[in-house]
Design a protein around this motif. Structure first.
Motif, PDB file in Angstrom:
ATOM      1  N   ASP A 131       0.841  -1.195   0.000  1.00 48.19           N
ATOM      2  CA  ASP A 131       0.000   0.000   0.000  1.00 48.19           C
ATOM      3  C   ASP A 131       0.876   1.245   0.000  1.00 48.19           C
ATOM      4  O   ASP A 131       1.875   1.328   0.731  1.00 48.19           O
ATOM      5  N   ALA A 132       0.525   2.236  -0.812  1.00 49.39           N
ATOM      6  CA  ALA A 132       1.361   3.426  -0.974  1.00 49.39           C
ATOM      7  C   ALA A 132       1.579   4.155   0.355  1.00 49.39           C
ATOM      8  O   ALA A 132       2.699   4.595   0.653  1.00 49.39           O
ATOM      9  N   GLU A 133       0.531   4.282   1.166  1.00 46.93           N
ATOM     10  CA  GLU A 133       0.674   5.000   2.434  1.00 46.93           C
ATOM     11  C   GLU A 133       1.556   4.230   3.416  1.00 46.93           C
ATOM     12  O   GLU A 133       2.404   4.813   4.100  1.00 46.93           O
ATOM     13  N   TYR A 134       1.351   2.927   3.501  1.00 47.12           N
ATOM     14  CA  TYR A 134       2.189   2.121   4.390  1.00 47.12           C
ATOM     15  C   TYR A 134       3.649   2.160   3.954  1.00 47.12           C
ATOM     16  O   TYR A 134       4.561   2.214   4.796  1.00 47.12           O
ATOM     17  N   ARG A 135       3.887   2.143   2.651  1.00 43.82           N
ATOM     18  CA  ARG A 135       5.268   2.170   2.167  1.00 43.82           C
ATOM     19  C   ARG A 135       5.933   3.511   2.482  1.00 43.82           C
ATOM     20  O   ARG A 135       7.125   3.575   2.804  1.00 43.82           O
ATOM     21  N   LEU A 140       9.748   6.455   5.929  1.00 48.68           N
ATOM     22  CA  LEU A 140       9.984   7.528   6.891  1.00 48.68           C
ATOM     23  C   LEU A 140      10.606   6.974   8.169  1.00 48.68           C
ATOM     24  O   LEU A 140      11.575   7.533   8.704  1.00 48.68           O
ATOM     25  N   LEU A 141      10.073   5.878   8.676  1.00 45.98           N
ATOM     26  CA  LEU A 141      10.607   5.294   9.902  1.00 45.98           C
ATOM     27  C   LEU A 141      12.015   4.761   9.691  1.00 45.98           C
ATOM     28  O   LEU A 141      12.907   4.942  10.535  1.00 45.98           O
ATOM     29  N   ASP A 142      12.246   4.110   8.563  1.00 44.53           N
ATOM     30  CA  ASP A 142      13.578   3.580   8.274  1.00 44.53           C
ATOM     31  C   ASP A 142      14.608   4.694   8.122  1.00 44.53           C
ATOM     32  O   ASP A 142      15.782   4.513   8.453  1.00 44.53           O
ATOM     33  N   LEU A 185       6.916  -2.539   9.865  1.00 41.98           N
ATOM     34  CA  LEU A 185       7.185  -1.115  10.039  1.00 41.98           C
ATOM     35  C   LEU A 185       8.315  -0.878  11.034  1.00 41.98           C
ATOM     36  O   LEU A 185       9.176  -0.019  10.825  1.00 41.98           O
ATOM     37  N   LEU A 186       8.315  -1.628  12.121  1.00 45.12           N
ATOM     38  CA  LEU A 186       9.280  -1.405  13.203  1.00 45.12           C
ATOM     39  C   LEU A 186      10.555  -2.223  13.022  1.00 45.12           C
ATOM     40  O   LEU A 186      11.567  -1.921  13.672  1.00 45.12           O
TER      41      LEU A 186
END
Length: 341
Positions: A131-135, A140-142, A185-186
């Motif tokens: 998903d574009a938003e999740y990616r 951003l987190l990475d 994500l984490l």
């Protein structure tokens, strides 16, 4: 047609039929070669108008059908283990919808079978990774600009639950997506889970504990909370906010069409996961086809499917027992060197 990847689709229900459509109309480089479903009429309906497709009620027969070079498993979760092992025995690449296998013992058997092969063959269908938003949130987190993640606040709402949906399925079916998304994500494993149960909604079927509030702990001290509410009545909503040491980022706010009329404005709310995540499914299947054609396997691994099953199983125990339950994973095999991207 000879250059196209021939795919056997196992399962012709809501998800399977949509994948048949996707492979035929959206994805390039592949074709539907076979479809299997215990309901033969449903399988025939899913491939109506498609040429060169064989239809089966036995999934193993579909794997052996002419032209099949890969498998997309979209059958109910309890049927996945047999299908995965049959695909492995034939060295067929697989895209398997989640849950990979609903119980942790079966998931471990699947992982051990792939490890014995010495190579990855299966990608597990956690489509939020596409998903574009999740990616964007993952990137951003990475990148580290917001500092160390402290918490993820997640929301997972459905209009209504299907017949036969159980309290445990809120965790092992619905929240399984958040389990994988949080790990991805984490870049951390989940180590413990607690489930809190508010008074059930009046809109929930009798006996269904809906909504639930699920709290996960991670190996490096972050917290992940999930509100899961599968009979909210108004729409399908998935949101995630990452709270970090130097800022926060939120995804999942609706950006649908806004209709203004007679002094009021109304925004569309998706009613189905196939609507909200349509682009993610398209990208996921295209990426799988592209990787398979070049002899590679990307995306969520069998380890990720196994970890999700173990965490979900711990969550169901926490739901039933009302306490905090720790997560016990076996040592990660070398085949799965890190949490998959």
């Amino acid at each position: 047609m000879g250059d196209l990847l021939g795919v056997a689709v196992l399962g012709a229900g809501h998800m399977g039929a949509d994948h048949v459509r996707r492979l035929d109309q959206v994805v390039s480089g592949a074709r539907v070669a076979a479809v299997a479903d215990p309901d033969g009429e449903r399988a025939q309906e899913a491939v109506a108008g498609l040429a060169g497709v064989t239809v089966h009620t036995d999934p193993v027969a579909a794997l052996d059908a002419p032209g099949v070079a890969a498998v997309l498993i979209a059958s109910p979760g309890p049927a996945h283990e047999e299908a995965l092992l049959a695909a492995f025995a034939r060295r067929l690449p697989v895209l398997c919808e989640k849950p990979m296998v609903p119980d942790s013992a079966g998931a471990l058997r699947v992982m051990e079978a792939e490890v014995r092969l010495g190579r990855r063959l299966a990608q597990i269908g956690f489509m939020r990774r596409y998903d574009a938003e999740y990616r964007r949130l993952k990137s951003l987190l990475d990148g580290g600009g917001l500092g160390r993640p402290l918490m993820l606040h997640c929301t997972h709402r459905n209009v209504s639950s299907p017949d036969g949906f159980t309290s445990a399925m809120l965790i092992d079916s619905s929240v399984s997506h958040e389990i994988d998304a949080a790990r991805w994500l984490l870049g951390q494993e989940l180590t413990a889970v607690t489930v809190l149960r508010p008074t059930p909604s009046a809109g929930a079927p009798e006996g269904l504990l809906d909504p639930q509030f699920v709290l996960f702990e991670t190996e490096r001290g972050a917290l992940v909370d999930v509100e899961v509410f599968v009979n909210c009545g108004f729409g399908y909503q998935v949101r995630c906010e990452a709270v970090c040491e130097a800022g926060s980022a939120r995804i999942g706010d609706e950006h649908g069409m806004v209709v203004t009329s007679r002094g009021s404005a109304a925004e569309e709310v998706a009613q189905d996961y196939l609507v909200r995540f349509a682009d993610a499914y398209d990208r996921e299947v295209q990426a799988w086809v592209d990787a398979t054609r070049r002899g590679a396997v990307t995306g969520a691994s069998v380890w990720d499917g196994y970890a999700a099953s173990v965490v979900a199983e711990a969550g169901v125990r926490a739901l039933e027992n009302g306490g905090r339950v720790t997560v016990g994973l076996v040592p990660r095999p070398d085949l799965y060197a890190e949490v998959s991207g």
